[in-house]
Scaffold this active site. Structure first.
Site, PDB file in Angstrom:
ATOM      1  N   HIS A 143      -4.609 -10.487   1.390  1.00 52.51           N
ATOM      2  CA  HIS A 143      -6.072 -10.393   1.425  1.00 52.51           C
ATOM      3  C   HIS A 143      -6.632 -11.635   2.111  1.00 52.51           C
ATOM      4  O   HIS A 143      -5.972 -12.669   2.162  1.00 52.51           O
ATOM      5  CB  HIS A 143      -6.652 -10.331   0.014  1.00 52.51           C
ATOM      6  CG  HIS A 143      -6.512  -8.994  -0.648  1.00 52.51           C
ATOM      7  ND1 HIS A 143      -6.769  -8.802  -1.982  1.00 52.51           N
ATOM      8  CD2 HIS A 143      -6.153  -7.779  -0.182  1.00 52.51           C
ATOM      9  CE1 HIS A 143      -6.572  -7.535  -2.301  1.00 52.51           C
ATOM     10  NE2 HIS A 143      -6.194  -6.895  -1.223  1.00 52.51           N
ATOM     11  N   LYS A 148      -2.062  -0.587   7.798  1.00 51.15           N
ATOM     12  CA  LYS A 148      -3.493  -0.904   7.798  1.00 51.15           C
ATOM     13  C   LYS A 148      -3.824  -2.085   8.698  1.00 51.15           C
ATOM     14  O   LYS A 148      -4.815  -2.056   9.428  1.00 51.15           O
ATOM     15  CB  LYS A 148      -3.968  -1.197   6.367  1.00 51.15           C
ATOM     16  CG  LYS A 148      -5.452  -1.490   6.277  1.00 51.15           C
ATOM     17  CD  LYS A 148      -5.917  -1.670   4.850  1.00 51.15           C
ATOM     18  CE  LYS A 148      -7.405  -1.977   4.812  1.00 51.15           C
ATOM     19  NZ  LYS A 148      -7.891  -2.131   3.440  1.00 51.15           N
ATOM     20  N   ARG A 175       0.025  -1.808  -6.836  1.00 49.51           N
ATOM     21  CA  ARG A 175      -0.327  -3.031  -6.114  1.00 49.51           C
ATOM     22  C   ARG A 175      -1.266  -3.901  -6.958  1.00 49.51           C
ATOM     23  O   ARG A 175      -1.095  -5.116  -7.050  1.00 49.51           O
ATOM     24  CB  ARG A 175      -0.973  -2.602  -4.801  1.00 49.51           C
ATOM     25  CG  ARG A 175      -1.219  -3.659  -3.801  1.00 49.51           C
ATOM     26  CD  ARG A 175      -1.592  -2.966  -2.470  1.00 49.51           C
ATOM     27  NE  ARG A 175      -2.431  -3.787  -1.640  1.00 49.51           N
ATOM     28  CZ  ARG A 175      -1.992  -4.738  -0.840  1.00 49.51           C
ATOM     29  NH1 ARG A 175      -0.708  -4.988  -0.761  1.00 49.51           N
ATOM     30  NH2 ARG A 175      -2.828  -5.433  -0.100  1.00 49.51           N
ATOM     31  N   ARG A 201       0.869  -1.176   0.000  1.00 50.65           N
ATOM     32  CA  ARG A 201       0.000   0.000   0.000  1.00 50.65           C
ATOM     33  C   ARG A 201       0.908   1.229   0.000  1.00 50.65           C
ATOM     34  O   ARG A 201       2.016   1.198   0.543  1.00 50.65           O
ATOM     35  CB  ARG A 201      -0.881  -0.001   1.240  1.00 50.65           C
ATOM     36  CG  ARG A 201      -1.926  -1.106   1.210  1.00 50.65           C
ATOM     37  CD  ARG A 201      -2.708  -1.177   2.519  1.00 50.65           C
ATOM     38  NE  ARG A 201      -3.618  -2.313   2.486  1.00 50.65           N
ATOM     39  CZ  ARG A 201      -3.274  -3.547   2.889  1.00 50.65           C
ATOM     40  NH1 ARG A 201      -2.074  -3.796   3.370  1.00 50.65           N
ATOM     41  NH2 ARG A 201      -4.150  -4.524   2.813  1.00 50.65           N
ATOM     42  N   HIS A 207      -2.819   3.003  -5.908  1.00 53.21           N
ATOM     43  CA  HIS A 207      -3.141   1.574  -5.786  1.00 53.21           C
ATOM     44  C   HIS A 207      -2.874   0.817  -7.076  1.00 53.21           C
ATOM     45  O   HIS A 207      -2.856  -0.416  -7.081  1.00 53.21           O
ATOM     46  CB  HIS A 207      -4.604   1.372  -5.369  1.00 53.21           C
ATOM     47  CG  HIS A 207      -4.791   1.185  -3.899  1.00 53.21           C
ATOM     48  ND1 HIS A 207      -4.293   0.116  -3.208  1.00 53.21           N
ATOM     49  CD2 HIS A 207      -5.417   1.960  -2.988  1.00 53.21           C
ATOM     50  CE1 HIS A 207      -4.617   0.221  -1.935  1.00 53.21           C
ATOM     51  NE2 HIS A 207      -5.282   1.343  -1.778  1.00 53.21           N
ATOM     52  N   TYR A 235     -10.199  -6.799  -6.855  1.00 54.53           N
ATOM     53  CA  TYR A 235      -9.117  -5.839  -6.647  1.00 54.53           C
ATOM     54  C   TYR A 235      -8.188  -5.775  -7.862  1.00 54.53           C
ATOM     55  O   TYR A 235      -7.781  -4.704  -8.282  1.00 54.53           O
ATOM     56  CB  TYR A 235      -8.333  -6.230  -5.387  1.00 54.53           C
ATOM     57  CG  TYR A 235      -7.288  -5.224  -4.980  1.00 54.53           C
ATOM     58  CD1 TYR A 235      -7.630  -4.090  -4.254  1.00 54.53           C
ATOM     59  CD2 TYR A 235      -5.954  -5.403  -5.302  1.00 54.53           C
ATOM     60  CE1 TYR A 235      -6.677  -3.163  -3.871  1.00 54.53           C
ATOM     61  CE2 TYR A 235      -4.994  -4.486  -4.920  1.00 54.53           C
ATOM     62  CZ  TYR A 235      -5.359  -3.367  -4.205  1.00 54.53           C
ATOM     63  OH  TYR A 235      -4.412  -2.454  -3.832  1.00 54.53           O
TER      64      TYR A 235
END
Length: 186
Positions: A160, A64, A137, A41, A134, A169
């Protein structure tokens, strides 16, 4: 804020790096190239300190999740990191803000997420792609999935907890999955 995309073409990945370098700075191109290879991230990428790197291994605590992540650095990332360190031996952060050097008694700070977002968005507008922080990633995840077709592996790399979240994603749609079934004939 519009959702950003994974960059699916390797030529476009290289073009973005080139445009970031000539339109913005070598530092922005370095963020793009290291970010693609680490799949972190943006907050974690910008917070990397040289002290977090031991030979070919990066160890961080993800902001996070609070989880510890150990990432082996590939030759491309190592090459960029070593160049940055040689050019800026006094820097604490891999992507240290140059503006902060003007304030003599201020502690070092990493480049801001906002500055990176603005640079990426401007290049995205130029090449007609929804590009953001993002995207690095997502692009890494997309290309790992395309080369392995192993969603579990992509999930672990991105850290994840759900296959569905990971597929969404990285931009894998039901059309992509249907195409895989049509094309793979055994």
């Amino acid at each position: 804020m519009a959702e950003v995309q994974a960059v699916k073409s390797r030529d476009t990945i290289q073009l973005i790096s080139h445009l970031l370098e000539i339109r913005h700075s070598q530092q922005m191109a370095d963020i793009w190239n290291v970010g693609l290879n680490l799949a972190l991230r943006i907050s974690d990428l910008l917070a990397i300190k040289f002290s977090d790197i031991d030979e070919d291994k990066l160890t961080i605590h993800e902001s996070k999740t609070g989880k510890k992540a150990q990432i082996i650095l590939n030759p491309k990332s190592l090459s960029i990191i070593h160049r940055i360190q040689q050019e800026n031996p006094h820097h604490i952060y891999l992507f240290q803000s140059y503006r902060n050097q003007q304030a003599i008694n201020s502690p070092a700070k990493p480049l801001s997420r906002r500055a990176v977002s603005k640079a990426f968005a401007s290049i995205g507008e130029e090449i007609k792609l929804s590009l953001g922080t993002h995207s690095m990633r997502k692009t890494r995840g997309y290309h790992l999935y395309q080369s392995t077709k192993d969603i579990g592996r992509v999930m672990r790399m991105l850290r994840h907890s759900s296959e569905g979240v990971t597929l969404r994603y990285i931009g894998i749609t039901q059309d992509d999955i249907d195409s895989d079934f049509r094309e793979l004939v055994l």
